[in-house]
Each structure stands twice: as structure tokens, then as C-alpha cells.
Design an enzyme around this catalytic site. Structure first.
Site, PDB file in Angstrom:
ATOM      1  N   LYS A   1      32.649   1.954  -6.278  1.00  0.00           N
ATOM      2  CA  LYS A   1      33.238   0.630  -6.554  1.00  0.00           C
ATOM      3  C   LYS A   1      33.100   0.259  -8.033  1.00  0.00           C
ATOM      4  O   LYS A   1      34.046  -0.184  -8.660  1.00  0.00           O
ATOM      5  CB  LYS A   1      32.533  -0.477  -5.754  1.00  0.00           C
ATOM      6  CG  LYS A   1      32.532  -0.330  -4.259  1.00  0.00           C
ATOM      7  CD  LYS A   1      31.938  -1.577  -3.590  1.00  0.00           C
ATOM      8  CE  LYS A   1      30.444  -1.744  -3.809  1.00  0.00           C
ATOM      9  NZ  LYS A   1      29.603  -0.761  -3.102  1.00  0.00           N
TER      10      LYS A   1
ATOM     11  N   ARG B   1      30.458  -9.438   0.813  1.00  0.00           N
ATOM     12  CA  ARG B   1      29.690  -8.424   1.543  1.00  0.00           C
ATOM     13  C   ARG B   1      29.389  -8.863   2.965  1.00  0.00           C
ATOM     14  O   ARG B   1      28.773  -8.107   3.721  1.00  0.00           O
ATOM     15  CB  ARG B   1      28.367  -8.195   0.824  1.00  0.00           C
ATOM     16  CG  ARG B   1      28.309  -6.935  -0.034  1.00  0.00           C
ATOM     17  CD  ARG B   1      26.927  -6.823  -0.642  1.00  0.00           C
ATOM     18  NE  ARG B   1      26.567  -5.506  -1.043  1.00  0.00           N
ATOM     19  CZ  ARG B   1      26.623  -5.055  -2.296  1.00  0.00           C
ATOM     20  NH1 ARG B   1      27.087  -5.824  -3.248  1.00  0.00           N
ATOM     21  NH2 ARG B   1      26.215  -3.837  -2.579  1.00  0.00           N
TER      22      ARG B   1
ATOM     23  N   ARG C   1      22.067   8.646 -10.187  1.00  0.00           N
ATOM     24  CA  ARG C   1      22.754   7.836 -11.203  1.00  0.00           C
ATOM     25  C   ARG C   1      21.800   7.069 -12.116  1.00  0.00           C
ATOM     26  O   ARG C   1      20.694   6.728 -11.728  1.00  0.00           O
ATOM     27  CB  ARG C   1      23.783   6.908 -10.550  1.00  0.00           C
ATOM     28  CG  ARG C   1      23.223   5.811  -9.697  1.00  0.00           C
ATOM     29  CD  ARG C   1      24.339   5.075  -8.982  1.00  0.00           C
ATOM     30  NE  ARG C   1      23.817   4.016  -8.137  1.00  0.00           N
ATOM     31  CZ  ARG C   1      24.567   3.236  -7.382  1.00  0.00           C
ATOM     32  NH1 ARG C   1      25.871   3.410  -7.342  1.00  0.00           N
ATOM     33  NH2 ARG C   1      24.007   2.291  -6.648  1.00  0.00           N
TER      34      ARG C   1
ATOM     35  N   ARG D   1      18.126   2.372 -11.326  1.00  0.00           N
ATOM     36  CA  ARG D   1      17.906   1.164 -10.527  1.00  0.00           C
ATOM     37  C   ARG D   1      16.727   1.357  -9.584  1.00  0.00           C
ATOM     38  O   ARG D   1      16.577   2.421  -8.991  1.00  0.00           O
ATOM     39  CB  ARG D   1      19.169   0.843  -9.719  1.00  0.00           C
ATOM     40  CG  ARG D   1      20.248   0.220 -10.552  1.00  0.00           C
ATOM     41  CD  ARG D   1      21.564   0.148  -9.833  1.00  0.00           C
ATOM     42  NE  ARG D   1      21.506  -0.404  -8.482  1.00  0.00           N
ATOM     43  CZ  ARG D   1      22.582  -0.695  -7.772  1.00  0.00           C
ATOM     44  NH1 ARG D   1      23.779  -0.500  -8.270  1.00  0.00           N
ATOM     45  NH2 ARG D   1      22.465  -1.177  -6.556  1.00  0.00           N
TER      46      ARG D   1
ATOM     47  N   ARG E   1      19.957   0.153   2.818  1.00  0.00           N
ATOM     48  CA  ARG E   1      21.204  -0.397   2.270  1.00  0.00           C
ATOM     49  C   ARG E   1      22.411   0.058   3.083  1.00  0.00           C
ATOM     50  O   ARG E   1      23.347  -0.708   3.299  1.00  0.00           O
ATOM     51  CB  ARG E   1      21.349   0.008   0.798  1.00  0.00           C
ATOM     52  CG  ARG E   1      20.387  -0.768  -0.094  1.00  0.00           C
ATOM     53  CD  ARG E   1      20.191  -0.114  -1.450  1.00  0.00           C
ATOM     54  NE  ARG E   1      21.371  -0.117  -2.272  1.00  0.00           N
ATOM     55  CZ  ARG E   1      21.535   0.670  -3.336  1.00  0.00           C
ATOM     56  NH1 ARG E   1      20.592   1.526  -3.674  1.00  0.00           N
ATOM     57  NH2 ARG E   1      22.623   0.595  -4.048  1.00  0.00           N
TER      58      ARG E   1
HETATM   59  P1  AMP Z   1      25.377  -3.425  -6.009  1.00  0.00           P
HETATM   60  O1  AMP Z   1      25.132  -3.313  -7.491  1.00  0.00           O
HETATM   61  O2  AMP Z   1      26.750  -3.917  -5.683  1.00  0.00           O
HETATM   62  O3  AMP Z   1      24.998  -2.176  -5.256  1.00  0.00           O
HETATM   63  O4  AMP Z   1      24.379  -4.571  -5.486  1.00  0.00           O
HETATM   64  C1  AMP Z   1      22.980  -4.417  -5.575  1.00  0.00           C
HETATM   65  C2  AMP Z   1      22.290  -5.353  -4.629  1.00  0.00           C
HETATM   66  O5  AMP Z   1      22.555  -6.727  -5.010  1.00  0.00           O
HETATM   67  C3  AMP Z   1      22.715  -5.282  -3.176  1.00  0.00           C
HETATM   68  O6  AMP Z   1      22.080  -4.223  -2.480  1.00  0.00           O
HETATM   69  C4  AMP Z   1      22.267  -6.648  -2.666  1.00  0.00           C
HETATM   70  O7  AMP Z   1      20.876  -6.700  -2.496  1.00  0.00           O
HETATM   71  C5  AMP Z   1      22.599  -7.561  -3.850  1.00  0.00           C
HETATM   72  N1  AMP Z   1      23.975  -8.107  -3.730  1.00  0.00           N
HETATM   73  C6  AMP Z   1      25.025  -7.837  -4.558  1.00  0.00           C
HETATM   74  N2  AMP Z   1      26.126  -8.475  -4.141  1.00  0.00           N
HETATM   75  C7  AMP Z   1      25.777  -9.142  -3.020  1.00  0.00           C
HETATM   76  C8  AMP Z   1      26.491  -9.969  -2.095  1.00  0.00           C
HETATM   77  N3  AMP Z   1      27.799 -10.215  -2.244  1.00  0.00           N
HETATM   78  N4  AMP Z   1      25.802 -10.497  -1.051  1.00  0.00           N
HETATM   79  C9  AMP Z   1      24.487 -10.254  -0.883  1.00  0.00           C
HETATM   80  N5  AMP Z   1      23.760  -9.472  -1.695  1.00  0.00           N
HETATM   81  C10 AMP Z   1      24.388  -8.922  -2.757  1.00  0.00           C
END
Ligand code: AMP
Length: 220
Positions: free
Chosen positions: A18, A93, A132, A166, A177
Site C-alpha cells: 500500500k 481499517r 523492510r 519499525r 497484525r
Molecule cells: P501501517 O503503517 O499502515 O502498517 O500502520 C501501522 C499501525 O498504525 C497499524 O498496525 C495500527 O496499529 C495503526 N493504524 C494505522 N492506521 C490505522 C487505522 N486506520 N485504524 C487503526 N489503527 C491504525
């Protein structure tokens, strides 16, 4: 660069691409790429109350609460640069987040154009996630095997030599996750399918191949 005001959502499990495709589309369409994960990680680094609360949840592989993330998106959508379109990555999400987004966009008379679901099997996701890392200075993304810098240890984009992984990109958290994705995010897909704006794309090919498939659907 396209002159269409496109509003796009990138969906799919962690590691599906994404963020990578969102960055590419930002360049080709000239609209902002908004990653809620990145906003939360930056808030965590700054040590804000919201950021610290989010960091604890993220590091364990949990979602942050809907109301927190909806408020972040509301603030982002109000920015002038968002009026010409946007790419949302990591939001919505959950179904309540998707419903809240619809309400916000209806108020702006700016419905979504495309929702992309990038499909990648779990084994490949895990391999992508654990390898990554990003540049600490410009945020450019790399991978131990699939996307290494041209010169070892030097960022292609800005020349920086420091990188970071990360905290949530480890095998234990990935399992949580993926389970959270299946339980809370997968139900958002039929929500958009019903609206006729969901496009499923095979995300297992190279970055360039996936990009080509997405751009073919968008028509750029
Ligand atoms: P990402 O970078 O998109 O993988 O997001 C990292 C983490 O941020 C996710 O695993 C969630 O813990 C949190 N997060 C990001 N976007 C959302 C969302 N829309 N709703 C809830 N948690 C989020």
C-alpha cells in the site's frame, strides 16, 4: 501528471505494498499520499500524548481507537492540498471508519473514485515485512532483498546513511497484525464492493508490475 482530481483508498494486509504504491501514485497523479501509520509513528517520535498512546498499541500489533484515527483524517481532509484529490493508505481499517469517511466526503461533495485491494498471500507478506527498513532522513523505503539501495548503506534519494526498522515489523507482531486485519479490516472490502468501487489487484509481482496494473485501472 494527471489533471483528474482522484480520491483513492489503498487497502490490503500489512506488507501488501500500500505504502509503496501510494508513493508511486502520489508522483504520477500529483495528489497527496496520506498514511495514517506514518502520521501515528511521527506523533510517537515527537512524543505527543496521542503519539505515545498510539505507539504502545502499534508496537503490540493492535489498532488505535476509531475516534482517534477519524479525528486525524478529518484534520487532514480539511487541508487545501487535499481538495485536488488524495491517496489514503491505512485508512479506513474498520467498517465504522469507512462509514465515517463517507460522511466526511459527502459533506465535501467529494466521493471516492477507486478502492484498491492488493492481494498477497501471508507467507510473502511476512517475508516482505521482516526485511523492510526506511531512511531516517527522507523516509525512503527499502528491503533487504527486494529493494536495496544502489550503493550499500546509502539512501538513493538523499544520501543519508542511517536507516530504521519499525518496532512492529517482527514475526510475533506480524501474526497479530494479520489476525487483526482479517477480523476488522477484511469486512470493509464488501462495503466498497457493494458501492462498485472496489478493484482487486494481484500484489505479488514486482513493484513496477503492480504499479502498471493499478495505473491501467485508473487510466493514467
Ligand atoms: P501501517 O503503517 O499502515 O502498517 O500502520 C501501522 C499501525 O498504525 C497499524 O498496525 C495500527 O496499529 C495503526 N493504524 C494505522 N492506521 C490505522 C487505522 N486506520 N485504524 C487503526 N489503527 C491504525
Amino acid at each position: 501528471m494527471s489533471d483528474r482530481n482522484l480520491r483513492i483508498v489503498m487497502m490490503g494486509p500489512p506488507g501488501c505494498g500500500k505504502g509503496t504504491q501510494g508513493d508511486i501514485l502520489q508522483e504520477s497523479l500529483g495528489v497527496p499520499h496520506i498514511s495514517t501509520g506514518e502520521i501515528l509513528r511521527n506523533a510517537g517520535k515527537e512524543g505527543t500524548e496521542l503519539g505515545l498512546k498510539a505507539k504502545a498499541l502499534i508496537d503490540d500489533g493492535n489498532f488505535v481507537p476509531d475516534d482517534m484515527i477519524i479525528a486525524i483524517i478529518k484534520e487532514a481532509l480539511a487541508k487545501p492540498e487535499m481538495q485536488k484529490g488524495f491517496i489514503l493508505d491505512g485508512f479506513p481499517r474498520t467498517v465504522p471508519q469507512a462509514e465515517a469517511l463517507d460522511v466526511m466526503l459527502a459533506e465535501l461533495n467529494a466521493p471516492l473514485d477507486f478502492v484498491f485491494q492488493l492481494q498477497v498471500p501471508d507467507e510473502i507478506l511476512a517475508e516482505r515485512i521482516v526485511g523492510r527498513y526506511t531512511c531516517t532522513q527522507c523516509g525512503a523505503g527499502y528491503h533487504d532483498r527486494f529493494k536495496t539501495p544502489k550503493f550499500y548503506g546509502v539512501c538513493d534519494k538523499c544520501g543519508n546513511t542511517e536507516f530504521v526498522r519499525r518496532a512492529d515489523d517482527n514475526r510475533r507482531t506480524i501474526k497479530a497484525r494479520l489476525a487483526t486485519y482479517r477480523a476488522s479490516t477484511a469486512p470493509v472490502l464488501p462495503y466498497y464492493e457493494t458501492k462498485g468501487i472496489l478493484y482487486c489487484v494481484d500484489g505479488t509481482g514486482s513493484i513496477v508490475k503492480v504499479k502498471a496494473k493499478i495505473e491501467q485501472i485508473i487510466g493514467v
